[in-house]
Scaffold this motif. Structure first.
Motif, PDB file in Angstrom:
ATOM      1  N   ASN A 119       4.830  18.256 -34.205  1.00 27.16           N
ATOM      2  CA  ASN A 119       4.366  19.541 -34.707  1.00 27.16           C
ATOM      3  C   ASN A 119       4.452  20.552 -33.563  1.00 27.16           C
ATOM      4  OD1 ASN A 119       2.835  21.778 -35.502  1.00 27.16           O
ATOM      5  ND2 ASN A 119       1.479  20.531 -36.760  1.00 27.16           N
ATOM      6  N   ILE A 120       5.333  21.528 -33.702  1.00 25.43           N
ATOM      7  CA  ILE A 120       5.550  22.504 -32.630  1.00 25.43           C
ATOM      8  C   ILE A 120       4.285  23.285 -32.321  1.00 25.43           C
ATOM      9  CG2 ILE A 120       6.435  24.297 -34.175  1.00 25.43           C
ATOM     10  CD1 ILE A 120       7.674  23.651 -30.621  1.00 25.43           C
ATOM     11  N   TYR A 121       3.494  23.589 -33.332  1.00 24.55           N
ATOM     12  CA  TYR A 121       2.276  24.380 -33.122  1.00 24.55           C
ATOM     13  C   TYR A 121       1.218  23.583 -32.362  1.00 24.55           C
ATOM     14  CZ  TYR A 121       4.664  27.291 -36.466  1.00 24.55           C
ATOM     15  OH  TYR A 121       5.607  28.054 -37.093  1.00 24.55           O
ATOM     16  N   GLU A 122       1.112  22.327 -32.676  1.00 24.83           N
ATOM     17  CA  GLU A 122       0.181  21.467 -31.939  1.00 24.83           C
ATOM     18  C   GLU A 122       0.612  21.351 -30.479  1.00 24.83           C
ATOM     19  OE1 GLU A 122      -1.603  16.912 -32.086  1.00 24.83           O
ATOM     20  OE2 GLU A 122      -0.456  17.677 -33.799  1.00 24.83           O
TER      21      GLU A 122
ATOM     22  N   THR B 296      11.064  31.621 -12.918  1.00 25.78           N
ATOM     23  CA  THR B 296      11.469  32.642 -13.867  1.00 25.78           C
ATOM     24  C   THR B 296      11.478  32.067 -15.273  1.00 25.78           C
ATOM     25  OG1 THR B 296      13.779  32.054 -13.569  1.00 25.78           O
ATOM     26  CG2 THR B 296      12.910  33.801 -12.163  1.00 25.78           C
ATOM     27  N   THR B 297      11.832  32.899 -16.210  1.00 26.74           N
ATOM     28  CA  THR B 297      11.896  32.485 -17.605  1.00 26.74           C
ATOM     29  C   THR B 297      13.016  31.465 -17.789  1.00 26.74           C
ATOM     30  OG1 THR B 297      11.151  34.666 -18.242  1.00 26.74           O
ATOM     31  CG2 THR B 297      12.138  33.320 -19.959  1.00 26.74           C
ATOM     32  N   VAL B 298      12.717  30.421 -18.566  1.00 23.04           N
ATOM     33  CA  VAL B 298      13.683  29.372 -18.830  1.00 23.04           C
ATOM     34  C   VAL B 298      13.822  29.229 -20.336  1.00 23.04           C
ATOM     35  CG1 VAL B 298      14.161  26.909 -18.570  1.00 23.04           C
ATOM     36  CG2 VAL B 298      13.026  28.142 -16.730  1.00 23.04           C
ATOM     37  N   THR B 299      15.058  29.133 -20.808  1.00 27.03           N
ATOM     38  CA  THR B 299      15.278  28.902 -22.228  1.00 27.03           C
ATOM     39  C   THR B 299      15.008  27.442 -22.520  1.00 27.03           C
ATOM     40  OG1 THR B 299      16.973  30.603 -22.225  1.00 27.03           O
ATOM     41  CG2 THR B 299      16.958  29.093 -24.090  1.00 27.03           C
ATOM     42  N   ARG B 300      14.181  27.176 -23.507  1.00 23.87           N
ATOM     43  CA  ARG B 300      13.790  25.811 -23.850  1.00 23.87           C
ATOM     44  C   ARG B 300      14.325  25.427 -25.213  1.00 23.87           C
ATOM     45  NH1 ARG B 300      11.540  23.452 -19.305  1.00 23.87           N
ATOM     46  NH2 ARG B 300      10.245  24.986 -18.293  1.00 23.87           N
ATOM     47  N   ASP B 301      14.617  24.166 -25.380  1.00 20.06           N
ATOM     48  CA  ASP B 301      14.989  23.618 -26.671  1.00 20.06           C
ATOM     49  C   ASP B 301      13.690  23.233 -27.378  1.00 20.06           C
ATOM     50  OD1 ASP B 301      16.065  22.371 -28.853  1.00 20.06           O
ATOM     51  OD2 ASP B 301      17.018  20.745 -27.735  1.00 20.06           O
ATOM     52  N   LEU B 302      13.391  23.877 -28.477  1.00 18.41           N
ATOM     53  CA  LEU B 302      12.129  23.637 -29.179  1.00 18.41           C
ATOM     54  C   LEU B 302      11.993  22.184 -29.625  1.00 18.41           C
ATOM     55  CD1 LEU B 302      11.683  26.844 -31.343  1.00 18.41           C
ATOM     56  CD2 LEU B 302      10.516  26.213 -29.241  1.00 18.41           C
TER      57      LEU B 302
ATOM     58  N   LEU C 108       2.281  23.565 -28.784  1.00 20.53           N
ATOM     59  CA  LEU C 108       2.005  24.839 -28.119  1.00 20.53           C
ATOM     60  C   LEU C 108       0.526  25.004 -27.797  1.00 20.53           C
ATOM     61  CD1 LEU C 108       4.396  27.218 -30.057  1.00 20.53           C
ATOM     62  CD2 LEU C 108       4.671  26.291 -27.757  1.00 20.53           C
ATOM     63  N   VAL C 109      -0.347  24.499 -28.650  1.00 20.25           N
ATOM     64  CA  VAL C 109      -1.787  24.556 -28.368  1.00 20.25           C
ATOM     65  C   VAL C 109      -2.105  23.694 -27.142  1.00 20.25           C
ATOM     66  CG1 VAL C 109      -4.063  23.873 -29.235  1.00 20.25           C
ATOM     67  CG2 VAL C 109      -2.506  25.132 -30.703  1.00 20.25           C
ATOM     68  N   ILE C 110      -1.518  22.514 -27.071  1.00 18.85           N
ATOM     69  CA  ILE C 110      -1.739  21.624 -25.934  1.00 18.85           C
ATOM     70  C   ILE C 110      -1.242  22.279 -24.652  1.00 18.85           C
ATOM     71  CG2 ILE C 110      -1.039  19.421 -24.893  1.00 18.85           C
ATOM     72  CD1 ILE C 110      -0.879  18.350 -27.847  1.00 18.85           C
ATOM     73  N   ILE C 111      -0.051  22.862 -24.707  1.00 18.12           N
ATOM     74  CA  ILE C 111       0.523  23.522 -23.530  1.00 18.12           C
ATOM     75  C   ILE C 111      -0.336  24.708 -23.108  1.00 18.12           C
ATOM     76  CG2 ILE C 111       2.488  24.903 -22.737  1.00 18.12           C
ATOM     77  CD1 ILE C 111       4.261  23.016 -24.469  1.00 18.12           C
ATOM     78  N   SER C 112      -0.813  25.493 -24.065  1.00 21.31           N
ATOM     79  CA  SER C 112      -1.627  26.661 -23.709  1.00 21.31           C
ATOM     80  C   SER C 112      -2.967  26.261 -23.103  1.00 21.31           C
ATOM     81  CB  SER C 112      -1.829  27.580 -24.910  1.00 21.31           C
ATOM     82  OG  SER C 112      -2.625  26.971 -25.883  1.00 21.31           O
ATOM     83  N   LYS C 113      -3.575  25.199 -23.626  1.00 16.61           N
ATOM     84  CA  LYS C 113      -4.839  24.733 -23.048  1.00 16.61           C
ATOM     85  C   LYS C 113      -4.623  24.216 -21.637  1.00 16.61           C
ATOM     86  CE  LYS C 113      -7.322  23.756 -27.291  1.00 16.61           C
ATOM     87  NZ  LYS C 113      -8.087  22.793 -28.076  1.00 16.61           N
ATOM     88  N   ARG C 114      -3.517  23.517 -21.409  1.00 14.38           N
ATOM     89  CA  ARG C 114      -3.214  23.018 -20.060  1.00 14.38           C
ATOM     90  C   ARG C 114      -2.934  24.191 -19.124  1.00 14.38           C
ATOM     91  NH1 ARG C 114      -4.367  20.691 -15.819  1.00 14.38           N
ATOM     92  NH2 ARG C 114      -2.643  20.011 -14.532  1.00 14.38           N
ATOM     93  N   ALA C 115      -2.219  25.210 -19.600  1.00 15.26           N
ATOM     94  CA  ALA C 115      -1.936  26.387 -18.782  1.00 15.26           C
ATOM     95  C   ALA C 115      -3.235  27.093 -18.388  1.00 15.26           C
ATOM     96  CB  ALA C 115      -1.012  27.340 -19.529  1.00 15.26           C
TER      97      ALA C 115
END
Length: 111
Positions: A29-32, A14-20, A34-41
């Motif tokens: 860099n949070i955006y970098e 389920t959805t989990v609250t994450r500490d950014l 997120l790009v890495i995480i999205s590519k892995r997903a």
């Protein structure tokens, strides 16, 4: 639980609250991140899709009739198993936070 499942990390379904702040510790860099995480997903989703299609291809026949479609319980169980699996994005976030994703940024390496 069998031996194969004992080695796999448990990922929330389920959805989990994450500490950014956890996400940008490695890249700064949070955006970098997120790009890495999205590519892995996307990689994980592609692998799961190929695996599911290969398992369901075993049930394909050229002359399906209506009774065979409704009576195929094994095919239904395989589909339900994949529906219960954690989402690729959750797996990718877990891998990233635990340092299991290899990534590099060529533009940062040139400096």
């Amino acid at each position: 639980m069998n031996n194969k499942d004992a080695n796999k990390p448990t990922v929330a379904n389920t959805t989990v609250t994450r500490d950014l702040r956890q996400l940008d510790t490695d890249t700064k860099n949070i955006y970098e991140s997120l790009v890495i995480i999205s590519k892995r997903a996307n990689q994980i989703a592609s692998n799961i899709k190929e695996e599911l299609h290969s398992k369901l291809a075993e049930f394909a026949s050229s002359n399906d009739n209506l009774e065979e479609v409704f009576e195929n319980r094994e095919q239904i169980e395989i589909s339900k198993h994949y529906e219960r699996m954690p989402k690729p994005s959750l797996i990718a976030i877990d891998e990233f936070i635990n340092g299991k994703v290899y990534h590099r940024n060529p533009s940062k390496e040139q400096k």
